[in-house]
Write a protein that holds these residues in place. Structure first.
Motif, PDB file in Angstrom:
ATOM      1  N   LEU B  53      39.223 -16.988 113.691  1.00 52.47           N
ATOM      2  CA  LEU B  53      40.658 -16.673 113.787  1.00 52.47           C
ATOM      3  C   LEU B  53      41.090 -16.546 115.245  1.00 52.47           C
ATOM      4  O   LEU B  53      42.072 -17.144 115.690  1.00 52.47           O
ATOM      5  N   GLY B  57      43.328 -19.152 117.430  1.00 56.67           N
ATOM      6  CA  GLY B  57      44.574 -18.683 118.034  1.00 56.67           C
ATOM      7  C   GLY B  57      44.665 -19.074 119.493  1.00 56.67           C
ATOM      8  O   GLY B  57      45.670 -19.648 119.959  1.00 56.67           O
ATOM      9  N   THR B  60      45.007 -22.835 119.915  1.00 51.34           N
ATOM     10  CA  THR B  60      46.333 -23.331 119.527  1.00 51.34           C
ATOM     11  C   THR B  60      47.329 -23.099 120.650  1.00 51.34           C
ATOM     12  O   THR B  60      48.098 -23.996 121.021  1.00 51.34           O
ATOM     13  N   PRO B 129      47.018 -13.237 108.715  1.00 42.95           N
ATOM     14  CA  PRO B 129      47.118 -14.597 108.190  1.00 42.95           C
ATOM     15  C   PRO B 129      46.106 -15.508 108.889  1.00 42.95           C
ATOM     16  O   PRO B 129      45.954 -15.453 110.108  1.00 42.95           O
ATOM     17  N   LYS B 131      45.350 -19.262 109.448  1.00 43.19           N
ATOM     18  CA  LYS B 131      45.930 -20.590 109.299  1.00 43.19           C
ATOM     19  C   LYS B 131      44.837 -21.566 108.858  1.00 43.19           C
ATOM     20  O   LYS B 131      43.709 -21.500 109.351  1.00 43.19           O
ATOM     21  N   ASN B 132      45.168 -22.401 107.900  1.00 42.57           N
ATOM     22  CA  ASN B 132      44.196 -23.404 107.464  1.00 42.57           C
ATOM     23  C   ASN B 132      43.795 -24.278 108.654  1.00 42.57           C
ATOM     24  O   ASN B 132      44.630 -24.897 109.293  1.00 42.57           O
ATOM     25  N   LEU B 133      42.500 -24.259 108.956  1.00 44.48           N
ATOM     26  CA  LEU B 133      42.044 -24.981 110.149  1.00 44.48           C
ATOM     27  C   LEU B 133      41.904 -26.485 109.908  1.00 44.48           C
ATOM     28  O   LEU B 133      41.723 -27.255 110.837  1.00 44.48           O
ATOM     29  N   SER B 219      39.956 -20.466 105.447  1.00 45.78           N
ATOM     30  CA  SER B 219      40.957 -21.537 105.461  1.00 45.78           C
ATOM     31  C   SER B 219      41.577 -21.706 104.087  1.00 45.78           C
ATOM     32  O   SER B 219      42.745 -22.018 103.939  1.00 45.78           O
ATOM     33  N   GLY B 222      43.546 -18.037 103.255  1.00 44.34           N
ATOM     34  CA  GLY B 222      44.724 -17.847 104.087  1.00 44.34           C
ATOM     35  C   GLY B 222      44.891 -16.483 104.709  1.00 44.34           C
ATOM     36  O   GLY B 222      45.813 -16.265 105.486  1.00 44.34           O
ATOM     37  N   GLN B 223      44.028 -15.513 104.383  1.00 37.69           N
ATOM     38  CA  GLN B 223      44.134 -14.223 105.065  1.00 37.69           C
ATOM     39  C   GLN B 223      42.771 -13.530 105.114  1.00 37.69           C
ATOM     40  O   GLN B 223      41.926 -13.735 104.246  1.00 37.69           O
TER      41      GLN B 223
END
Lengths: 237, 302
Positions: B53, B57, B60, B129, B131-133, B219, B222-223
């Motif tokens: 995660l 982050g 991204t 959350p 995010k789907n990788l 993924s 989602g959380q």
């Protein structure tokens, strides 16, 4: 080649080896005989580093090895075939032999040695893809010895190779032990309850009682000794 | 009977089951070698998810393309989880080797509680959350009516990882040394195996597999939060016992059986009882086949 000087080993509070001193010369076969529980296996386990001694010195080719981890002791050329064979039951015969050569990097020599042990024990060759645990007792002993040979030991510790085997197999195993000693000049330290047999193959012997070495002499002298005859050779009145 | 629905449940079960299997492998490999139930394994998985995660982050924000984020974040999760697994063994289990079996077990529970609370402090108890990788790629869409692209990737990745692991265990020198150590530790030492290294390798491999599972499952779900390792760990442990603890193919089979049981149970009976199905299955196996589906009953050592 190997020298134990006043070695003391404990299992918890139990004093298993008391000031044990043993000397093994290059190229010879020596034997350590004694009754059940005398400390023979403990002696070998102390040498191999599985049960490290609490005091005393173990010298292999002049270097102290007490307190070294077992895998380093093996890498110096000191290998053991423990009591009860201890074949890896779910590894195949050839995988068991691979494990014997675990520390070796010289692949082509390993291949040669593999051919050599298959020649020594054709039975193993027939069963290379079989799991170790499915072999008979005699075959397991052959595999155990072969596995140790795959490490190219300079000193081989053998613990009770005759245990639980039929007399004819025992005879065969002892012939091989002699052969290994003569052909590849491997020094052999043999522990046996079958004192008669052991003293026939060895040049010298040590007698052990309740954790102490009580006697040492040439095999011929020990075979002729009245005390040894009474206690270990079953020839007492 | 509605075959479409059945297929859907079956595939759902396989997806779930492959993840259970990946994590169950860590339990079973460690048990096979040191006979310890590593209760901290679920937390290693949770840490893997958090690492992915955070890494995703950062990447991204830095503007990396989607595929490279997936690969780098997964790699970060694997490395980070593996180093946790290695460290946990070193500080919590190694000093207790040779102690009565209950001691390392308690140490494992302590490690699990410690890691949970440490992540709780660092990350709060909120669900974050995830995010789907997996990037949206054209070729993965409509690959099947019953499976999403993510689910296809989960099944495919787990299968590849498990095949690679099996080949590694069967043919590599380290793999052989692992099997030898599991079968007779002292004898392995006597042929020159550095058993400490083998045990470390086992923890590293098991933790890496858990991290792969974490990236896949997070993924899909989602959380994540600090507590996700508990229930997944418990389920994966169940899968390992189901298949026969200590057996690697057993963990794989156990995972799939457990995943499908849950999936059919929720699909045909009620989704409220998902965990009940899992643990009822465990109880039944323990009663009728205590060694597990592929487990060998204990050989008495003489």
């Amino acid at each position: 080649m190997l020298e134990l000087v006043n070695v003391n080993t404990y299992y918890g509070n139990i004093h298993a080896l008391k000031d044990v001193s043993i000397k093994v010369e290059q190229g010879e076969i020596i034997t350590l005989i004694g009754a059940n529980g005398a400390g023979k296996t403990t002696t070998l386990m102390s040498i191999s580093g599985i049960v490290p001694p609490r005091s005393g010195e173990i010298l292999f080719e002049g270097k102290p090895i007490q307190g070294m981890p077992p895998h380093e002791i093996v890498s110096m050329g000191l290998c053991q075939v423990p009591e009860g064979r201890r074949i890896f039951p779910h590894l195949t015969v050839s995988e068991n032999l691979d494990m014997g050569a675990f520390l070796r990097k010289d692949a082509s020599q390993v291949k040669q040695d593999l051919d050599y042990v298959y020649e020594l024990f054709p039975r193993l060759s027939e069963r290379r893809t079989q799991q170790g645990g499915t072999l008979s007792g005699g075959e397991q002993q052959m595999l155990a010895i072969s596995r140790a040979l795959m490490a190219r030991p300079r000193l081989l510790l053998l613990d009770e190779p005759s245990l639980g085997l039929a007399p004819i197999i025992v005879k065969q195993i002892f012939q091989i032990i002699r052969k290994i000693n003569e052909e590849s000049r491997t020094t052999i330290f043999l522990v046996e309850q079958n004192a008669n047999l052991a003293l026939q193959v060895a040049q010298r012997g040590y007698v052990m009682e309740t954790g102490k070495v009580t006697m040492t002499d040439t095999s011929d002298n020990l075979l002729a000794n009245e005390e040894v005859k009474n206690a270990y050779l079953g020839m007492g009145e | 009977m509605d075959w479409g629905y059945f297929k859907e449940l079956l595939m759902g079960g396989v997806v779930k089951g492959s993840i259970y299997a990946l994590i169950a492998l860590g339990y079973t490999m460690v048990y096979g070698i040191i006979e310890l139930i590593n209760f901290a394994h679920g937390e290693i998985y949770m840490i893997g998810a958090f690492t992915a995660l955070i890494a995703a982050g950062v990447l991204t924000v830095a503007g990396f393309p989607a595929w490279s984020i997936l690969i780098l974040a997964s790699a970060a999760a694997v490395v980070w989880s593996a180093s946790y697994g290695y460290t946990v063994e070193k500080i919590a289990y190694r000093p207790l080797r040779g102690a009565p079996r209950l001691s390392p077990l308690i140490s494992a529970l302590g490690m699990s509680i410690f890691l949970q609370n440490y992540v709780l402090l660092a990350q709060t108890s909120n669900f974050m959350p995830f995010k789907n990788l997996f990037p949206e790629e054209g070729f993965l869409e409509n690959i099947s009516e019953v499976l999403s692209a993510t689910e296809v990737i989960i099944i495919f990745t787990s299968a590849v990882v498990m095949i690679l692991l099996s080949l590694f265990i069967k043919y590599s020198t380290t793999g052989k040394a692992m099997r030898a150590t599991a079968q007779d530790r002292n004898m392995a030492m006597l042929v020159g195996v550095n058993v400490d290294k083998v045990i470390s390798a086992t923890f590293i491999i098991g933790s890496s597999l858990a991290a792969v599972g974490a990236v896949l499952i997070a993924s899909n779900m989602g959380q994540i939060n600090f507590f996700i390792g508990f229930i997944v760990g418990l389920k994966a442990f169940t899968a390992a016992v189901l298949g026969g603890i200590g057996s690697i193919p057993g963990a794989m089979l156990g995972g799939l059986v457990l995943g499908c049981t849950e999936s059919f149970g929720t699909g045909y009976v009620s989704s409220d009882y998902e965990d009940v199905f899992a643990f009822t299955l465990l109880v039944l196996i323990l009663i009728f086949r205590p060694a597990g589906l592929l487990g060998k009953s204990d050989i008495q050592k003489v």
